[in-house]
Design a protein around this motif. Structure first.
Motif, short mmCIF file in Angstrom:
data_model
loop_
_atom_site.label_atom_id
_atom_site.label_comp_id
_atom_site.label_asym_id
_atom_site.label_seq_id
_atom_site.Cartn_x
_atom_site.Cartn_y
_atom_site.Cartn_z
N LEU A 186 0.82 -1.22 0.00
CA LEU A 186 0.00 0.00 0.00
C LEU A 186 0.86 1.27 0.00
N LEU A 187 2.11 1.12 0.37
CA LEU A 187 3.00 2.28 0.46
C LEU A 187 3.61 2.60 -0.89
N ASN A 188 3.66 3.89 -1.21
CA ASN A 188 4.34 4.32 -2.43
C ASN A 188 5.78 4.74 -2.15
N GLY A 189 6.04 5.11 -0.90
CA GLY A 189 7.35 5.65 -0.54
C GLY A 189 8.39 4.57 -0.31
N GLN A 190 9.64 4.96 -0.45
CA GLN A 190 10.78 4.07 -0.16
C GLN A 190 11.71 4.74 0.86
N ARG A 191 11.21 5.80 1.50
CA ARG A 191 11.99 6.48 2.55
C ARG A 191 11.10 6.50 3.79
N LEU A 192 11.63 6.05 4.90
CA LEU A 192 10.80 5.93 6.09
C LEU A 192 11.49 6.54 7.31
N ILE A 193 10.78 7.43 7.98
CA ILE A 193 11.25 7.94 9.27
C ILE A 193 10.37 7.35 10.36
N ASN A 194 10.97 6.49 11.18
CA ASN A 194 10.28 5.93 12.33
C ASN A 194 10.51 6.90 13.50
N LEU A 195 9.45 7.20 14.23
CA LEU A 195 9.55 8.20 15.31
C LEU A 195 9.42 7.56 16.69
N ASP A 196 9.93 6.34 16.81
CA ASP A 196 9.82 5.57 18.04
C ASP A 196 11.16 5.41 18.75
N MET A 197 12.06 6.35 18.50
CA MET A 197 13.36 6.31 19.18
C MET A 197 13.23 7.03 20.52
N ILE A 198 14.16 6.73 21.42
CA ILE A 198 14.18 7.40 22.72
C ILE A 198 15.47 8.22 22.79
N GLY A 199 15.34 9.53 22.84
CA GLY A 199 16.53 10.37 22.97
C GLY A 199 16.83 11.11 21.69
N GLU A 200 16.80 12.44 21.78
CA GLU A 200 16.86 13.22 20.55
C GLU A 200 18.27 13.41 20.00
N GLU A 201 19.29 12.96 20.73
CA GLU A 201 20.65 13.22 20.25
C GLU A 201 21.13 12.17 19.25
N ALA A 202 20.36 11.09 19.09
CA ALA A 202 20.86 9.98 18.27
C ALA A 202 19.89 9.57 17.16
N PHE A 203 20.48 9.01 16.11
CA PHE A 203 19.72 8.35 15.04
C PHE A 203 19.93 6.85 15.17
N VAL A 204 18.88 6.08 15.13
CA VAL A 204 19.06 4.63 14.97
C VAL A 204 19.05 4.33 13.48
N VAL A 205 20.14 3.68 13.03
CA VAL A 205 20.36 3.53 11.59
C VAL A 205 20.51 2.08 11.14
N SER A 206 20.45 1.15 12.09
CA SER A 206 20.61 -0.27 11.73
C SER A 206 20.25 -1.10 12.96
N SER A 207 20.18 -2.43 12.78
CA SER A 207 19.86 -3.26 13.94
C SER A 207 21.01 -3.33 14.92
#
Ligand SMILES: [Zn+2]
Length: 314
Positions: A186-207
């Motif tokens: 159903l999604l047309n996009g291939q770029r996804l921002i998940n907003l379920d991280m804890i702490g604004e100083e970091a990006f989670v970028v992989s497992s």
């Protein structure tokens, strides 16, 4: 709602008085619901019980939020909700961005607290900068913070942004079941921002990142999901890092799900959409999943402003 109604009546009166001279279509546009702040949406969504497995009412509320704004809305059997907002003027044909958060929350309370999570609202209160629940219960900042920022973006009439696909999932906390069930075709996009991280100083970028604890392994084993490999080539991460530098005046910390235990649904999406460019960001939250859970209001506002700047330049 009163303000909205009043605006509609004012518009109608004006419309009738000008009927011979003007098309009323412009005036009709004023009926579009007003936009609120992320915190105001957080208070709204907190009023609807949404423990894992009991997301129907909150899901319906989100679907209605989309419908009254004229968005295309899908709701599936597990109460996941997808809605599409067109790109802002001049940006309608850009590739879409997916903004994703989960609807459900962990429901816990102190022993002496009388609170029925099935039907009682959670009332957020602010002390200094910390938002807590009025009673000693979990707050639902996980992932209400993410939900509310996405809602504020969707409601806004002034942000410059590409087409947005807002995806609200269910039953994250007990096993990523909503995301697992959701039909990503159903999604047309291939770029996804998940907003379920804890702490604004970091990006989670992989497992997995660095030599951090292997917390992701039990999760992977439990859900039989493959890795979310780090992508050396990630235009989304590059753009977000660039905006981060100018917004915060420093480098974002890169992290993995293994050392943050957040943004875990990215594992599911990495599995189903292996070519997607994904990242997980979030707000400062303390004592998550406990009756002492609290979220920084200034952090919520800042991450929202940061997200808006990202959307402007994506
Ligand atoms: Zn979460």
């Amino acid at each position: 709602m009163k303000t909205i109604k009043k605006n509609i009546y004012t518009s109608l009166a004006l419309c009738m008085s000008l009927a011979f001279f003007l098309s009323c279509s412009e005036i009709d546009n004023q009926e579009i619901p007003i936009a609120k702040t992320a915190y105001e949406y957080f208070v709204e969504i907190s009023g609807i019980p949404r423990c894992t497995g009991n997301e129907k009412a909150a899901s319906n509320y989100l679907a209605e939020f989309g419908r009254v704004r004229g968005f295309e809305v899908f709701q599936d059997e597990m109460f996941n909700v997808l809605m599409r907002k067109n790109g802002s003027k001049g940006r309608e044909h850009e590739p879409p961005i997916i903004l994703q958060a989960h609807i459900d929350m962990v429901c816990k309370k102190d022993n002496n607290v009388i609170h029925d999570f099935e039907k009682d609202p959670i009332i957020p209160v602010v002390n200094d900068d910390w938002i807590t629940a009025e009673k000693r219960t979990t707050l639902g900042a996980d992932n209400g913070g993410g939900l509310s920022m996405i809602m504020a973006v969707l409601a806004s009439h002034h942000i410059s942004h590409p087409p947005i696909e807002a995806l609200f999932t269910t039953q994250e906390e007990t096993g990523l079941h909503g995301a697992d069930f959701f039909d990503v075709s159903l999604l047309n996009g291939q770029r996804l921002i998940n907003l379920d991280m804890i702490g604004e100083e970091a990006f989670v970028v992989s497992s997995k990142w660095d030599d951090g604890p292997d917390l992701v392994i039990p999760i992977l084993a439990r859900f039989a999901l493959p890795d979310w490999p780090y992508k050396a080539d990630s235009p989304l991460r590059d753009t977000m890092a660039e905006v981060f530098r100018s917004f915060y005046g420093k480098e974002p910390v890169l992290a993995g799900i293994n050392n943050r235990v957040a943004g875990v649904e990215c594992l599911v999406f990495a599995n189903k959409m292996p070519n997607a460019d994904m990242i997980s960001i979030g707000v400062d939250i303390m004592d998550i999943h406990t009756p002492y859970e609290r979220m920084s209001l200034s952090s919520l506002n800042r991450v929202y402003d940061y997200l808006v700047q990202v959307l402007e330049v994506l």
